[in-house]
Scaffold this active site. Sequence first.
Site, mmCIF file in Angstrom:
data_model
loop_
_atom_site.group_PDB
_atom_site.id
_atom_site.type_symbol
_atom_site.label_atom_id
_atom_site.label_comp_id
_atom_site.label_asym_id
_atom_site.label_seq_id
_atom_site.Cartn_x
_atom_site.Cartn_y
_atom_site.Cartn_z
ATOM 1 N N ARG A 1 0.849 -1.185 0.000
ATOM 2 C CA ARG A 1 0.000 0.000 0.000
ATOM 3 C C ARG A 1 0.888 1.239 0.000
ATOM 4 O O ARG A 1 1.954 1.238 0.629
ATOM 5 C CB ARG A 1 -0.905 0.025 1.256
ATOM 6 C CG ARG A 1 -2.018 -1.007 1.256
ATOM 7 C CD ARG A 1 -3.078 -0.723 0.191
ATOM 8 N NE ARG A 1 -4.165 -1.678 0.224
ATOM 9 C CZ ARG A 1 -4.331 -2.701 -0.632
ATOM 10 N NH1 ARG A 1 -3.468 -2.898 -1.609
ATOM 11 N NH2 ARG A 1 -5.372 -3.495 -0.541
ATOM 12 N N HIS B 1 -1.090 0.014 -9.911
ATOM 13 C CA HIS B 1 -1.703 -0.976 -9.011
ATOM 14 C C HIS B 1 -2.150 -2.229 -9.786
ATOM 15 O O HIS B 1 -3.320 -2.615 -9.750
ATOM 16 C CB HIS B 1 -2.886 -0.348 -8.256
ATOM 17 C CG HIS B 1 -3.228 -1.086 -6.986
ATOM 18 N ND1 HIS B 1 -3.662 -0.459 -5.852
ATOM 19 C CD2 HIS B 1 -3.213 -2.402 -6.677
ATOM 20 C CE1 HIS B 1 -3.898 -1.353 -4.904
ATOM 21 N NE2 HIS B 1 -3.622 -2.547 -5.389
HETATM 22 C C1 OXD Z 1 -5.627 -6.384 -2.960
HETATM 23 C C2 OXD Z 1 -5.176 -5.403 -3.963
HETATM 24 O O1 OXD Z 1 -5.571 -6.091 -1.767
HETATM 25 O O2 OXD Z 1 -5.479 -5.588 -5.154
HETATM 26 O O3 OXD Z 1 -6.058 -7.465 -3.347
HETATM 27 O O4 OXD Z 1 -4.496 -4.448 -3.639
#
Ligand code: OXD
Length: 315
Positions: A230, A278
Amino acid sequence: MKILFYSKGDNAAQWVECLARHLPDAEVIVWQPGMTEVRADFALAWAPPADFFAGQQFKAVFALGAGVDALLRLPHIADLLGATPLIRLNDAGMAAQMAEYVHHHLTHIARGFQQFSTQQRTATWKKRGPIKPQEWPVGVMGLGDMGAAVARALVAANFPVAAWTRQRRDAALHMPGVTAFAGSADWQSFLRRTRVLVCVLPLTEDTRDIINANALAELMPNAVLINVARGAHVVDNDLITALDSGRLIHAVLDVFREEPLPASHPFWAHPNITVTPHIAALTLVEDSVEQIATKIRAMTRGEAVEGVVDLARGY
Ligand code: OXD
């Protein structure tokens, strides 16, 4: 059986079609704002608003991802869930993608592929020496399904691999080829033997901002950061300072504090940062629905299932 579905920014039709195949007896309702009286048995959700829970008493809420931090940040989520278990995906095809992503970028950097791209623009034929994996000790932060897959792939590629977990875990102690570090007592020694720091941690109040100036200063010289967890694990300005000072030679970032990463953010234009949107490990609809359908059937038979989130721990 009724299933309430919501996945922010996703194509609901694909999920609904797949759920109909795996759970033919289920009625799947795609949640819309204002829909409060559905009374569904189960929920499948990715980044739902708090209203999604209004008037519901689900038997379980399935998060359509591995990380549940966005869900746990909803105001009053503990009250909204009450005794309802929140269940995340275990692997569901994501761990292999994550391992591939990290291995790819590490190889790209270690073998100097970026330099070859630059050379091609000026028709420059210049070789580099062979890669020596022992010069690239990797430190994997987090050893859940994703972290373990990353660690295994890099051990198989002959990199020296260590893993750091917040609490000592048997999994880490018993992973062949992986040196286990745990807790704040081991944090500094883990960083000091690490050149390539790979973050695969869940985001909790304890891990927010964990990759800061102090942590980056402890890494081996010419270090690399790969963050696939994250954005809030990393202090953005500290990372830029570490790159600009040469402390770090490169950062590969798949996740950001704000997504989409704003066009004005300095990460985009930094010569030593690779930005991806992402995509390190995408949720695979078929694999996820198959896993969730198996868990729903098990729960209906009164059996325990894997992936139940500990709300106090945050993952
Ligand atoms: C997850 C993401 O947590 O895609 O699956 O970030």
